[in-house]
Design a protein around this motif. Structure first.
Motif, PDB file in Angstrom:
ATOM      1  N   ASP A  40      31.300  30.591  33.558  1.00  0.00           N
ATOM      2  CA  ASP A  40      31.435  30.845  34.795  1.00  0.00           C
ATOM      3  C   ASP A  40      31.668  29.541  35.819  1.00  0.00           C
ATOM      4  N   GLU A  41      31.872  28.905  35.737  1.00  0.00           N
ATOM      5  CA  GLU A  41      32.159  27.798  36.563  1.00  0.00           C
ATOM      6  C   GLU A  41      33.511  27.782  35.825  1.00  0.00           C
ATOM      7  N   GLN A  42      34.099  27.597  34.853  1.00  0.00           N
ATOM      8  CA  GLN A  42      34.835  27.762  34.186  1.00  0.00           C
ATOM      9  C   GLN A  42      35.993  28.723  34.461  1.00  0.00           C
ATOM     10  N   ILE A  43      35.332  29.878  34.230  1.00  0.00           N
ATOM     11  CA  ILE A  43      36.269  31.004  34.102  1.00  0.00           C
ATOM     12  C   ILE A  43      36.813  30.750  35.612  1.00  0.00           C
ATOM     13  N   ASP A  46      39.789  28.707  36.797  1.00  0.00           N
ATOM     14  CA  ASP A  46      41.179  29.032  36.132  1.00  0.00           C
ATOM     15  C   ASP A  46      41.487  30.242  36.899  1.00  0.00           C
ATOM     16  N   SER A  47      40.934  30.654  37.339  1.00  0.00           N
ATOM     17  CA  SER A  47      40.923  31.798  38.585  1.00  0.00           C
ATOM     18  C   SER A  47      41.656  31.350  39.729  1.00  0.00           C
ATOM     19  N   GLN A  48      41.093  30.768  40.105  1.00  0.00           N
ATOM     20  CA  GLN A  48      42.058  30.486  41.582  1.00  0.00           C
ATOM     21  C   GLN A  48      43.724  29.853  41.329  1.00  0.00           C
ATOM     22  N   PRO A  49      44.376  29.817  42.721  1.00  0.00           N
ATOM     23  CA  PRO A  49      45.461  29.357  42.281  1.00  0.00           C
ATOM     24  C   PRO A  49      45.647  27.935  41.947  1.00  0.00           C
ATOM     25  N   ARG A  52      44.573  27.867  35.158  1.00  0.00           N
ATOM     26  CA  ARG A  52      45.327  28.447  33.946  1.00  0.00           C
ATOM     27  C   ARG A  52      45.528  29.906  33.573  1.00  0.00           C
ATOM     28  N   LEU A  53      44.500  30.847  34.941  1.00  0.00           N
ATOM     29  CA  LEU A  53      44.818  31.903  34.865  1.00  0.00           C
ATOM     30  C   LEU A  53      45.366  32.983  35.870  1.00  0.00           C
ATOM     31  N   GLU A  54      46.035  32.041  36.126  1.00  0.00           N
ATOM     32  CA  GLU A  54      47.313  32.311  37.192  1.00  0.00           C
ATOM     33  C   GLU A  54      48.354  33.388  37.000  1.00  0.00           C
ATOM     34  N   GLU A  55      49.041  32.595  36.183  1.00  0.00           N
ATOM     35  CA  GLU A  55      50.173  33.695  35.722  1.00  0.00           C
ATOM     36  C   GLU A  55      49.634  34.553  35.179  1.00  0.00           C
ATOM     37  N   ILE A  56      48.998  35.504  34.105  1.00  0.00           N
ATOM     38  CA  ILE A  56      48.383  36.752  34.390  1.00  0.00           C
ATOM     39  C   ILE A  56      48.043  37.782  35.051  1.00  0.00           C
ATOM     40  N   LEU A  57      47.413  36.634  35.699  1.00  0.00           N
ATOM     41  CA  LEU A  57      46.540  37.174  36.828  1.00  0.00           C
ATOM     42  C   LEU A  57      47.160  37.679  38.000  1.00  0.00           C
ATOM     43  N   SER A  58      48.261  37.317  38.479  1.00  0.00           N
ATOM     44  CA  SER A  58      49.337  37.261  38.767  1.00  0.00           C
ATOM     45  C   SER A  58      50.837  38.973  38.118  1.00  0.00           C
ATOM     46  N   LYS A  59      50.597  39.034  37.191  1.00  0.00           N
ATOM     47  CA  LYS A  59      51.247  40.624  36.154  1.00  0.00           C
ATOM     48  C   LYS A  59      49.903  41.154  36.610  1.00  0.00           C
ATOM     49  N   VAL A  60      49.294  41.199  36.171  1.00  0.00           N
ATOM     50  CA  VAL A  60      48.258  42.018  36.419  1.00  0.00           C
ATOM     51  C   VAL A  60      48.292  42.534  37.855  1.00  0.00           C
ATOM     52  N   ARG A  61      48.470  41.701  38.553  1.00  0.00           N
ATOM     53  CA  ARG A  61      48.014  42.751  40.270  1.00  0.00           C
ATOM     54  C   ARG A  61      49.370  43.323  40.218  1.00  0.00           C
TER      55      ARG A  61
END
Length: 79
Positions: A40-43, A46-49, A52-61
């Motif tokens: 949970d801590e790693q997710i 990774d979800s913060q600005p 590692r997930l920033e690019e994919i989260l931006s695309k999803v948004r």
């Protein structure tokens, strides 16, 4: 004199355990190495600005904003 224990020896010993004891060992190892808190801590990290997930989260948004989505049940029915 110190005896070194090899991974192969440990694996043999683990395979000799009854299934219920092997299950307990797997649970213990999971808690030691991949416990829920660390996952949970790693997710969260990774979800913060800048994570590692920033690019994919931006695309999803962007896809959501542009209405390039469809309901999950519709997607699964067509799978």
């Amino acid at each position: 004199m110190t005896t070194s224990i090899t991974v192969e020896h440990i694996a043999d010993q683990v395979m000799a355990l009854p299934p219920s004891e092997r299950g307990r060992l797997v649970d213990w190892l999971f808690d030691q190495e991949l416990g829920h808190d660390s996952w949970d801590e790693q997710i969260a990290k990774d979800s913060q600005p800048g994570g590692r997930l920033e690019e994919i989260l931006s695309k999803v948004r962007r896809d959501i904003e542009a209405k390039h989505t469809r309901p999950l049940d519709e997607f699964l029915d067509n799978a």
